[in-house]
Design a protein around this motif. Structure first.
Motif, PDB file in Angstrom:
ATOM      1  N   THR A   1       7.443  -3.491  -5.208  1.00 14.17           N
ATOM      2  CA  THR A   1       6.035  -2.835  -5.040  1.00 14.17           C
ATOM      3  C   THR A   1       6.223  -3.100  -6.895  1.00 14.17           C
ATOM      4  OG1 THR A   1       5.496  -1.315  -3.172  1.00 14.17           O
ATOM      5  CG2 THR A   1       4.273  -1.348  -5.127  1.00 14.17           C
TER       6      THR A   1
ATOM      7  N   GLY B   1      -4.089  -0.058  -8.664  1.00 18.41           N
ATOM      8  CA  GLY B   1      -2.867   0.725  -9.634  1.00 18.41           C
ATOM      9  C   GLY B   1      -2.656   1.577 -10.569  1.00 18.41           C
TER      10      GLY B   1
ATOM     11  N   SER C   1       4.517   3.571  -2.263  1.00 20.34           N
ATOM     12  CA  SER C   1       4.157   3.782  -4.365  1.00 20.34           C
ATOM     13  C   SER C   1       3.304   4.717  -4.245  1.00 20.34           C
ATOM     14  CB  SER C   1       3.208   2.288  -3.994  1.00 20.34           C
ATOM     15  OG  SER C   1       3.368   2.563  -5.418  1.00 20.34           O
TER      16      SER C   1
ATOM     17  N   ASN D   1       1.717   5.417  -7.314  1.00 22.60           N
ATOM     18  CA  ASN D   1       1.167   4.674  -7.996  1.00 22.60           C
ATOM     19  C   ASN D   1       1.581   5.083  -9.688  1.00 22.60           C
ATOM     20  OD1 ASN D   1      -0.041   2.499  -6.743  1.00 22.60           O
ATOM     21  ND2 ASN D   1      -1.843   3.616  -6.764  1.00 22.60           N
TER      22      ASN D   1
ATOM     23  N   SER E   1      -0.535  -5.520 -14.681  1.00 22.27           N
ATOM     24  CA  SER E   1      -1.657  -5.795 -15.979  1.00 22.27           C
ATOM     25  C   SER E   1      -2.180  -7.462 -16.211  1.00 22.27           C
ATOM     26  CB  SER E   1      -1.122  -4.846 -16.849  1.00 22.27           C
ATOM     27  OG  SER E   1      -0.386  -5.367 -17.871  1.00 22.27           O
TER      28      SER E   1
ATOM     29  N   TYR F   1      -4.708  -1.825 -14.516  1.00 25.00           N
ATOM     30  CA  TYR F   1      -3.097  -2.382 -13.914  1.00 25.00           C
ATOM     31  C   TYR F   1      -3.683  -2.289 -12.577  1.00 25.00           C
ATOM     32  CZ  TYR F   1       0.149  -1.258 -17.387  1.00 25.00           C
ATOM     33  OH  TYR F   1       1.053  -1.122 -18.297  1.00 25.00           O
ATOM     34  N   THR F   2      -2.888  -3.231 -11.491  1.00 22.40           N
ATOM     35  CA  THR F   2      -2.734  -3.977 -10.409  1.00 22.40           C
ATOM     36  C   THR F   2      -2.058  -3.453  -9.573  1.00 22.40           C
ATOM     37  OG1 THR F   2      -5.393  -5.004 -10.468  1.00 22.40           O
ATOM     38  CG2 THR F   2      -3.810  -5.409  -8.719  1.00 22.40           C
ATOM     39  N   GLY F   3      -1.389  -2.706  -8.071  1.00 21.10           N
ATOM     40  CA  GLY F   3      -1.052  -2.937  -7.411  1.00 21.10           C
ATOM     41  C   GLY F   3      -0.237  -3.689  -6.325  1.00 21.10           C
ATOM     42  N   TYR F   4       0.881  -4.320  -5.917  1.00 14.78           N
ATOM     43  CA  TYR F   4       0.971  -5.179  -5.477  1.00 14.78           C
ATOM     44  C   TYR F   4       1.980  -5.211  -4.779  1.00 14.78           C
ATOM     45  CZ  TYR F   4      -2.255  -8.661  -7.695  1.00 14.78           C
ATOM     46  OH  TYR F   4      -3.183  -9.291  -8.479  1.00 14.78           O
TER      47      TYR F   4
ATOM     48  N   GLN G   1       3.671  -2.917 -10.601  1.00 17.83           N
ATOM     49  CA  GLN G   1       2.393  -2.136 -11.447  1.00 17.83           C
ATOM     50  C   GLN G   1       1.635  -3.769 -12.547  1.00 17.83           C
ATOM     51  OE1 GLN G   1       0.033  -0.129 -10.868  1.00 17.83           O
ATOM     52  NE2 GLN G   1       0.673   0.450  -9.174  1.00 17.83           N
TER      53      GLN G   1
ATOM     54  N   ASP H   1       7.655  -1.254  -9.712  1.00 18.82           N
ATOM     55  CA  ASP H   1       7.049   0.877  -9.439  1.00 18.82           C
ATOM     56  C   ASP H   1       8.041   1.982  -9.313  1.00 18.82           C
ATOM     57  OD1 ASP H   1       4.566   2.283  -9.196  1.00 18.82           O
ATOM     58  OD2 ASP H   1       4.532   1.700  -7.122  1.00 18.82           O
TER      59      ASP H   1
ATOM     60  N   ASN I   1       3.598   3.767 -12.952  1.00 22.01           N
ATOM     61  CA  ASN I   1       4.407   2.460 -13.612  1.00 22.01           C
ATOM     62  C   ASN I   1       5.874   2.529 -13.751  1.00 22.01           C
ATOM     63  OD1 ASN I   1       4.437   0.947 -15.229  1.00 22.01           O
ATOM     64  ND2 ASN I   1       2.985   1.336 -17.057  1.00 22.01           N
TER      65      ASN I   1
END
Length: 212
Positions: free
Chosen positions: A66, A106, A34, A36, A70, A111-114, A68, A149, A38
């Motif tokens: 993966t 993110g 990833s 990062n 919000s 944003y947070t990445g998972y 992003q 992502d 969007n």
């Protein structure tokens, strides 16, 4: 070679032969890390698919992807499909989604990445190129977006029939391995081992009868 040694050698040969035929779970296809970036919003009936290629016949058991996110929620379920047809966006099943590892920063402060994962069951596929379709996510908290992502990896992606940058995902499973044929020496050790087992069992019964 005494009977005990024959038994041990045969047991080792049998164990080694069995171990050589056990498939190991693996990453069958990886579209890259990833960056990062969007991506495309997975809410609703979005028509997006990413290609992946299997070099050997395999059993697909899961997918990592993966997002992003919000907002405060995480992905809890998703509709998915796998097809061999380009520009085809099947909705084959709904899967429960869990998160792997810890969230990461993110794109931007909102944003947070998972890294998310779900099971596909056991899906047997021949060697070839296929297309993974994801859509209609369910999120644990209302509000915000869940974007698949973008990483522009080696996959060929399409959105509504048009070319699109590919997304971050991995195909999980096992390669279907044909049963190995033992070498003549392995056959010999296995036969000796089984003969040793039979002789030891016979001798044990004989001893028990003598004692009785």
């Amino acid at each position: 070679m005494n009977i005990k040694a024959i038994f041990i050698s045969g047991a080792v040969a049998v164990a080694a032969f069995s171990a050589s035929n056990q498939a190991q779970a693996d990453i069958l296809y990886d579209n890259g890390p990833s960056p990062n970036n969007n991506g495309i919003n997975l809410a609703g009936f979005i028509q997006i698919a990413n290609s992946f290629t299997l070099s050997q016949a395999s059993t697909v058991t899961g997918v990592n992807f993966t997002t992003q996110n919000s907002g405060a929620g995480v992905v809890t379920s998703i509709h998915w499909g796998i097809t061999s047809l380009i520009n085809n966006y099947p909705d084959q099943a709904t899967a429960t989604v869990t998160q792997v590892g810890v969230p990461f920063p993110g794109l931007g402060p909102t944003y947070t990445g998972y890294t998310n994962t779900f099971s596909t069951g056991s899906l047997s596929l021949a060697a070839g190129t296929y297309y993974l379709s994801l859509q209609q996510v369910t999120v644990s908290a209302a509000g915000g977006f869940v974007n698949w992502d973008i990483n522009s990896g080696p996959s060929s992606a399409s959105l509504g029939g048009n070319p699109y940058p590919s997304e971050t995902f991995q195909i999980l499973g096992t390669v279907d391995v044909a049963p190995a044929v033992p070498e003549p020496s392995t056959w010999a050790m296995m036969i000796l081992g089984f003969a040793g087992i039979g002789f030891m069992a016979y001798r044990r019964r004989s001893n028990q009868t003598a004692v009785a």
